[in-house]
Write a protein that holds these residues in place. Structure first.
Motif, PDB file in Angstrom:
ATOM      1  N   SER A  27       0.825  -1.207   0.000  1.00 50.24           N
ATOM      2  CA  SER A  27       0.000   0.000   0.000  1.00 50.24           C
ATOM      3  C   SER A  27       0.857   1.254   0.000  1.00 50.24           C
ATOM      4  N   ALA A  28       2.018   1.193   0.644  1.00 51.20           N
ATOM      5  CA  ALA A  28       2.912   2.348   0.650  1.00 51.20           C
ATOM      6  C   ALA A  28       3.480   2.593  -0.742  1.00 51.20           C
ATOM      7  N   PHE A  29       3.840   1.519  -1.449  1.00 54.62           N
ATOM      8  CA  PHE A  29       4.334   1.665  -2.817  1.00 54.62           C
ATOM      9  C   PHE A  29       3.213   2.130  -3.748  1.00 54.62           C
ATOM     10  N   ARG A  30       2.001   1.655  -3.506  1.00 53.43           N
ATOM     11  CA  ARG A  30       0.873   2.060  -4.336  1.00 53.43           C
ATOM     12  C   ARG A  30       0.566   3.554  -4.142  1.00 53.43           C
ATOM     13  N   ASP A  31       0.635   4.023  -2.908  1.00 57.32           N
ATOM     14  CA  ASP A  31       0.420   5.452  -2.654  1.00 57.32           C
ATOM     15  C   ASP A  31       1.433   6.294  -3.420  1.00 57.32           C
ATOM     16  N   ALA A  32       2.687   5.860  -3.409  1.00 57.73           N
ATOM     17  CA  ALA A  32       3.718   6.603  -4.137  1.00 57.73           C
ATOM     18  C   ALA A  32       3.465   6.561  -5.635  1.00 57.73           C
ATOM     19  N   LEU A  33       3.018   5.410  -6.130  1.00 59.30           N
ATOM     20  CA  LEU A  33       2.760   5.255  -7.560  1.00 59.30           C
ATOM     21  C   LEU A  33       1.709   6.245  -8.041  1.00 59.30           C
ATOM     22  N   TYR A  34       0.669   6.447  -7.240  1.00 62.88           N
ATOM     23  CA  TYR A  34      -0.439   7.315  -7.640  1.00 62.88           C
ATOM     24  C   TYR A  34      -0.300   8.743  -7.111  1.00 62.88           C
ATOM     25  N   GLY A  35       0.844   9.053  -6.505  1.00 64.66           N
ATOM     26  CA  GLY A  35       1.081  10.407  -6.027  1.00 64.66           C
ATOM     27  C   GLY A  35       0.272  10.782  -4.806  1.00 64.66           C
ATOM     28  N   ARG A  36      -0.194   9.774  -4.058  1.00 63.61           N
ATOM     29  CA  ARG A  36      -0.962  10.077  -2.848  1.00 63.61           C
ATOM     30  C   ARG A  36      -0.015  10.374  -1.680  1.00 63.61           C
ATOM     31  N   PRO A  37      -0.446  11.188  -0.717  1.00 65.68           N
ATOM     32  CA  PRO A  37       0.411  11.489   0.433  1.00 65.68           C
ATOM     33  C   PRO A  37       0.741  10.223   1.221  1.00 65.68           C
ATOM     34  N   ALA A  38       1.913  10.207   1.815  1.00 69.46           N
ATOM     35  CA  ALA A  38       2.323   9.063   2.632  1.00 69.46           C
ATOM     36  C   ALA A  38       1.473   8.991   3.894  1.00 69.46           C
ATOM     37  N   ARG A  39       1.084   7.783   4.260  1.00 68.31           N
ATOM     38  CA  ARG A  39       0.259   7.610   5.466  1.00 68.31           C
ATOM     39  C   ARG A  39       1.109   7.472   6.721  1.00 68.31           C
ATOM     40  N   ARG A  40       2.379   7.217   6.529  1.00 69.27           N
ATOM     41  CA  ARG A  40       3.324   7.074   7.637  1.00 69.27           C
ATOM     42  C   ARG A  40       4.698   7.477   7.125  1.00 69.27           C
ATOM     43  N   PRO A  41       5.679   7.652   8.020  1.00 70.33           N
ATOM     44  CA  PRO A  41       7.034   7.965   7.544  1.00 70.33           C
ATOM     45  C   PRO A  41       7.512   6.897   6.561  1.00 70.33           C
ATOM     46  N   GLU A  42       8.015   7.342   5.412  1.00 68.45           N
ATOM     47  CA  GLU A  42       8.394   6.407   4.370  1.00 68.45           C
ATOM     48  C   GLU A  42       9.793   5.855   4.591  1.00 68.45           C
ATOM     49  N   THR A  43       9.952   4.573   4.268  1.00 67.15           N
ATOM     50  CA  THR A  43      11.283   3.973   4.298  1.00 67.15           C
ATOM     51  C   THR A  43      12.110   4.574   3.161  1.00 67.15           C
ATOM     52  N   PRO A  44      13.446   4.478   3.234  1.00 69.32           N
ATOM     53  CA  PRO A  44      14.265   4.982   2.124  1.00 69.32           C
ATOM     54  C   PRO A  44      13.887   4.364   0.787  1.00 69.32           C
ATOM     55  N   LEU A  45      13.486   3.091   0.794  1.00 72.02           N
ATOM     56  CA  LEU A  45      13.128   2.427  -0.459  1.00 72.02           C
ATOM     57  C   LEU A  45      11.856   3.038  -1.050  1.00 72.02           C
ATOM     58  N   VAL A  46      10.853   3.266  -0.214  1.00 73.55           N
ATOM     59  CA  VAL A  46       9.604   3.857  -0.700  1.00 73.55           C
ATOM     60  C   VAL A  46       9.840   5.299  -1.147  1.00 73.55           C
ATOM     61  N   ALA A  47      10.639   6.043  -0.384  1.00 73.30           N
ATOM     62  CA  ALA A  47      10.925   7.428  -0.758  1.00 73.30           C
ATOM     63  C   ALA A  47      11.655   7.501  -2.099  1.00 73.30           C
ATOM     64  N   THR A  48      12.570   6.558  -2.326  1.00 78.42           N
ATOM     65  CA  THR A  48      13.281   6.506  -3.606  1.00 78.42           C
ATOM     66  C   THR A  48      12.319   6.181  -4.729  1.00 78.42           C
ATOM     67  N   TRP A  49      11.410   5.256  -4.466  1.00 76.33           N
ATOM     68  CA  TRP A  49      10.415   4.882  -5.468  1.00 76.33           C
ATOM     69  C   TRP A  49       9.522   6.079  -5.808  1.00 76.33           C
ATOM     70  N   ARG A  50       9.103   6.837  -4.799  1.00 72.42           N
ATOM     71  CA  ARG A  50       8.265   8.016  -5.045  1.00 72.42           C
ATOM     72  C   ARG A  50       9.010   9.015  -5.943  1.00 72.42           C
ATOM     73  N   HIS A  51      10.292   9.218  -5.674  1.00 74.61           N
ATOM     74  CA  HIS A  51      11.091  10.136  -6.478  1.00 74.61           C
ATOM     75  C   HIS A  51      11.198   9.638  -7.917  1.00 74.61           C
ATOM     76  N   LEU A  52      11.393   8.323  -8.088  1.00 75.03           N
ATOM     77  CA  LEU A  52      11.501   7.752  -9.429  1.00 75.03           C
ATOM     78  C   LEU A  52      10.194   7.919 -10.205  1.00 75.03           C
ATOM     79  N   VAL A  53       9.065   7.687  -9.533  1.00 74.30           N
ATOM     80  CA  VAL A  53       7.765   7.844 -10.192  1.00 74.30           C
ATOM     81  C   VAL A  53       7.575   9.285 -10.672  1.00 74.30           C
ATOM     82  N   GLN A  54       7.984  10.224  -9.867  1.00 75.30           N
ATOM     83  CA  GLN A  54       7.864  11.628 -10.260  1.00 75.30           C
ATOM     84  C   GLN A  54       8.717  11.934 -11.492  1.00 75.30           C
TER      85      GLN A  54
END
Length: 243
Positions: A27-54
């Motif tokens: 769900s954390a990766f899905r939120d990043a994929l769709y540009g939704r706000p993080a529901r909790r502090p993101e791990t470095p992996l999820v944060a990197t994924w969010r940056h890549l999606v952007q």
């Protein structure tokens, strides 16, 4: 990044797979994929994924992004089904394995990235053509099954049941060496079919109707699929992970 993400979902191990935990992580990766706000502090992996999606969104069309998201949803579904199978110690049938492995392998996503990295997109009628869809499917299957061949014993020891060798051995009631040969035969047949399909696509009226630039993009894409199939094999031969 893909390997880190894959391995993170297997913790504490495939046999102890917690399907609810996997769904929560996805769900954390899905939120990043769709540009939704993080529901909790993101791990470095999820944060990197969010940056890549952007970064991907900045160089691709809405149509590409929708296709890319659909392939990620197939991947997420594959990972959740793998977790259920592993926890139950269940080996899928071949008919169940194929769509599961295609999604979980993430290879369609890698083919999407070929377009994004190359800053081109194939025409929609090419993407929808029967031949290109067949080429993509064979490429995805060859890369996934090649990985299965090299990782079969390790995955079996770890409790991962979603592997072509395990599938053929269990459901054909045959020893592993016979299952390996069977998987190799399937891969070889796919490669031969891929070559024939590519030749048919490049000789088709649809391809001939494209502009010179569009034809060049199609050839770039078909070359990328061949590079993925050959490169995957070569990489597995030398990667310490599979020695």
């Amino acid at each position: 990044m893909g390997w880190l993400w894959d391995d993170s979902l297997d913790r504490p191990g495939p046999e102890q797979a917690d399907t609810e935990r996997v769904a929560d992580q996805l769900s954390a990766f899905r939120d990043a994929l769709y540009g939704r706000p993080a529901r909790r502090p993101e791990t470095p992996l999820v944060a990197t994924w969010r940056h890549l999606v952007q970064r991907l969104a900045a160089r691709t069309s809405p149509t590409w992004q929708a296709r890319h998201a659909a392939h990620w949803e197939e991947c997420y579904a594959g990972f959740q089904q793998e977790a259920r199978n592993n926890r139950a110690g269940r080996i899928p049938t071949l008919e169940e394995y194929l769509p599961l492995r295609r999604g979980a392998s993430g290879m369609d996503i890698c083919l999407d990235w070929e377009e994004a990295a190359g800053r081109y997109e194939l025409p929609l009628n090419i993407h929808a053509s029967k031949d290109l869809l067949a080429l993509r499917q064979d490429c995805v299957d060859v890369v996934g099954m090649t990985n299965d061949l090299f990782s079969a014993r390790r995955e079996w020891a770890d409790g991962n049941t979603d592997n072509i060798v395990h599938v053929l051995s269990a459901h054909n009631d045959c020893p592993w060496d016979e299952a390996v040969r069977g998987a190799e035969n399937i891969i070889n047949a796919m490669v031969e079919r891929h070559i024939e399909t590519e030749q048919r696509l490049l000789a088709s009226d649809l391809y001939q109707s494209l502009s010179t630039a569009e034809q060049a993009d199609v050839r770039r894409f078909t070359d990328a699929m061949k590079s993925w199939m050959r490169g995957s094999y070569d990489w597995h031969l030398t990667c310490p992970r599979y020695r």
